[in-house]
Design an enzyme around this catalytic site. Structure first.
Site, PDB file in Angstrom:
ATOM      1  CB  SER A  94      47.494 -12.271 -58.025  1.00  0.00           C
ATOM      2  OG  SER A  94      47.691 -11.536 -57.178  1.00  0.00           O
ATOM      3  CG  ASP A 151      49.922 -17.930 -52.934  1.00  0.00           C
ATOM      4  OD1 ASP A 151      50.431 -16.981 -52.786  1.00  0.00           O
ATOM      5  OD2 ASP A 151      48.738 -17.778 -53.342  1.00  0.00           O
ATOM      6  CG  HIS A 155      50.707 -15.228 -56.056  1.00  0.00           C
ATOM      7  ND1 HIS A 155      49.792 -15.367 -55.224  1.00  0.00           N
ATOM      8  CD2 HIS A 155      50.686 -14.403 -56.780  1.00  0.00           C
ATOM      9  CE1 HIS A 155      48.896 -14.680 -55.533  1.00  0.00           C
ATOM     10  NE2 HIS A 155      49.900 -13.794 -56.628  1.00  0.00           N
TER      11      HIS A 155
END
Length: 631
Positions: free
Chosen positions: A153, A307, A342
């Protein structure tokens, strides 16, 4: 992961630590305290080292070195906006595993976060702070001059712009779920996932509330003594504790540009970004990667189908392979794409469920790939990451198996066009919409629906993250929204045999509206024999940008316009007996900001109007999707 647990078991036996031994048998249940004890046994620490940047700002940096190591060592750098000074989760695991494998591991707080000085900007000034940090590391007596960057991330996204600078010490990178570091690349101009097809995403508003902290406490600049600073950091945290927010309620606030100020937040990054269009040159002034910057670092990419940013990630992967500014780097780009949300790589394994859909055994040796990659580039072990490794390893959902390919899309993918057709009544699951390989005839009636921004179509799953719980990412049944009359539903006949799709799914829509502006949202759906309608991917596009993000133009009432939404990236096998479905509507909320249909400055407006929208599909104006089918 199994190898890591076995190694810790052996270490526990040598140390006689029964608690560590028990925990090593199931790494997922490891306590932070047990991890900290093991780290103290094998690593030395240099905490709160203030690394100077070129403008004099200093960044708080924690350094973990293998005990009893001799000579210069390779370094792994994890740069973060999060509270990683208090080691936890994946960061703590990577610190421990890296030190055990003979790496120096560095955790650095971004500028303006926690005990780092300066004012925070998204991605932490990667083109200067990242570059200066690499230069500093390369000069240290314990460094062999080769640095690998790692993170998921935000801890991955800052790496992208840095890779464009080709720092001589930046030997390799592992960006995981890194799409919010991409400004514009190829067909995607999402400016760090702020937009999809020119439509703002609500996730960033929620995320900024938690991360941006213009009222943060700071240490006095007069404290220069490193030991004193380290003691202050040990005693304190500086983690902001903001009032909780009911985001399911707050996300409906209008106007959008007051979503955070209405909570009492002072003006900050949100107010700066929400006024920008997708083509605003301000996006090029920050830390985003834009095509044209070149590419200079071998990369092992980890991405996932559910994601928020899978499309831009794969487009940038292809761009990095073709950039040509560093031939060795371009030749050494590898990607792994998993069927997870994610940064959920630790959830892969037997009996994986994503959303509500069983994905089978998704097991993948993430740690083996990561450290094999770093051993190859930071230690010079050519055998650690075999040259025979496919450049793309992706999980084919539906078939529930890992596949390998030399390119993305796979070389044997060929476009299959399916036309959106009906008798003019494709409204809802119970309408007459169908997907057909046969092109429409002249005079085929369009499908019409009314879009009321005060009653938008609800988001159910798909790709998303970091949104305060307003959307749960993953595969979920879409039938609860397919019963609405403002959702057009087009479904194929049952497939006589399985169809495997891998690549970018493109849609071309012929539309009209009585509004000056409106949105068009598209979903790709896998319909099981029992009727369950699993979402595979979704996209959206704001009609004012149909002629380019640099040239917004209002719609003209009754005029048919062509909309080309951002592609959907996926790998899915539609099984025999399954049906392929496409949904079209004008909202997908709360994932995407609602279009109020006025044609004005949408995010500054409070009142909307109802739009009468139409999807056309006759011989002169065909609407269709193209699926990359494996032959």
């Amino acid at each position: 992961m199994k190898k890591f647990a076995a190694t810790l078991t052996a270490l526990a036996l040598l140390a006689g630590d029964a608690t560590t031994l028990a925990l090593a048998q199931d790494y997922a249940k490891y306590s932070p305290e047990a991890m900290e004890r093991e780290l103290a046994r094998i690593a030395g620490k240099q905490l709160s080292v203030m690394v100077p940047m070129r403008d004099g700002v200093r960044l708080s940096t924690d350094i973990y070195l293998p005990k009893n190591a001799t000579g210069r060592l390779p370094v792994i750098l994890w740069k973060t906006p999060y509270n990683e000074g208090k080691l936890k989760g994946s960061t703590q695991r990577y610190v421990l595993e890296s030190v055990k494998r003979g790496y120096v591991f560095i955790v650095q707080s971004e500028r303006g976060r926690y005990f780092s000085e300066g004012d925070w900007q998204i991605l932490g000034n990667p083109q200067t702070d990242g570059y200066d940090t690499l230069s500093w590391i390369a000069q240290q007596p314990w460094s062999n001059g080769k640095v690998g960057t790692l993170g998921c991330s935000s801890s991955a996204e800052w790496q992208l712009a840095l890779a464009g600078l080709n720092h001589p010490a930046h030997a390799a990178m592992v960006p995981m779920s890194a799409g919010a570091g991409i400004g514009k690349v190829g067909r995607f101009q999402e400016q760090g996932n702020w937009y999809t097809g020119g439509v703002p995403r609500n996730l960033f508003f929620v995320w900024l509330y938690g991360v941006d902290n213009p009222l943060r406490a700071r240490l006095p600049a007069a404290i220069q003594d490193e030991r004193l600073r380290a003691r202050v950091e040990a005693y304190n945290d500086l983690h902001p504790s903001k009032p909780p927010v009911d985001w399911n309620k707050q996300v409906r606030h209008l106007p959008v540009d007051q979503m955070l100020s209405s909570l009492g937040e002072p003006p900050a990054t949100f107010e700066q970004f929400i006024g920008r269009s997708p083509a605003d040159q301000g996006w090029r002034q920050g830390g985003l990667y834009h095509e044209g910057m070149g590419w200079g670092v071998p990369a092992l990419w980890f991405n996932s189908w559910y994601d928020v940013s899978i499309g831009p990630n794969l487009e940038l992967f292809n761009h990095a392979r073709a950039a040509g500014t560093d031939k060795e780097a371009s030749a050494n780009q590898y990607a792994v794409v998993a069927p997870i949300p994610h940064c959920a790589y630790s959830r892969m394994g037997p009996d994986t469920t994503v959303g509500a859909r069983a994905m089978g055994d998704t097991s993948f040796d993430v740690d083996g790939a990561v450290y094999g990659w770093f051993d190859r580039w930071l230690k010079g072990d050519a055998k650690a990451f075999p040259a025979s490794t496919p450049h793309v390893r992706y999980y084919e959902m539906g078939a529930n198996r890992w596949q390998g390919a030399s390119t993305w899309p796979p070389q044997n993918a060929r476009p299959m066009r399916l036309y959106l057709r009906s008798g003019g009544r494709a409204n809802s699951l119970h309408g007459d919409g169908r997907l057909s390989m046969e092109a429409p005839a002249a005079g085929e009636a369009p499908d019409r629906y009314r879009y009321d921004p005060m009653n938008p179509v609800q988001t159910i799953g798909g790709g998303d993250c970091c949104n305060g719980g307003i959307v749960v990412p993953g595969a979920f049944d879409q039938r609860p929204v397919e019963v609405r009359n403002d959702v057009l539903v087009y479904t194929s006949d049952p497939l006589p045999q399985a169809v495997s799709v891998a690549g970018f799914v493109d849609a071309v829509l012929k539309v009209s509206s009585n509004a000056k502006d409106t949105d068009f949202a598209v979903k790709l759906v896998d319909v099981a024999p029992d009727g369950t309608a699993w979402i595979i991917g979704d996209t959206i596009f704001r009609a004012r940008y149909r002629n380019g993000f640099e040239r917004p133009e209002p719609l003209k009432a009754g005029e048919v316009a062509t909309i080309r939404p951002s592609p959907i990236a996926t790998a899915i096998q539609f099984g025999a007996g399954h049906r392929i479905r496409v949904e079209v509507s004008s909202s997908n909320f709360p994932k995407f900001v609602r279009n109020l249909n006025t044609g004005g400055p949408n995010e500054r407006e409070k009142d909307g109007v109802v739009a009468d929208n139409a999807l056309h599909h006759d011989a002169a104006n065909p609407s269709y999707i193209e699926l990359p089918v494996l032959r």
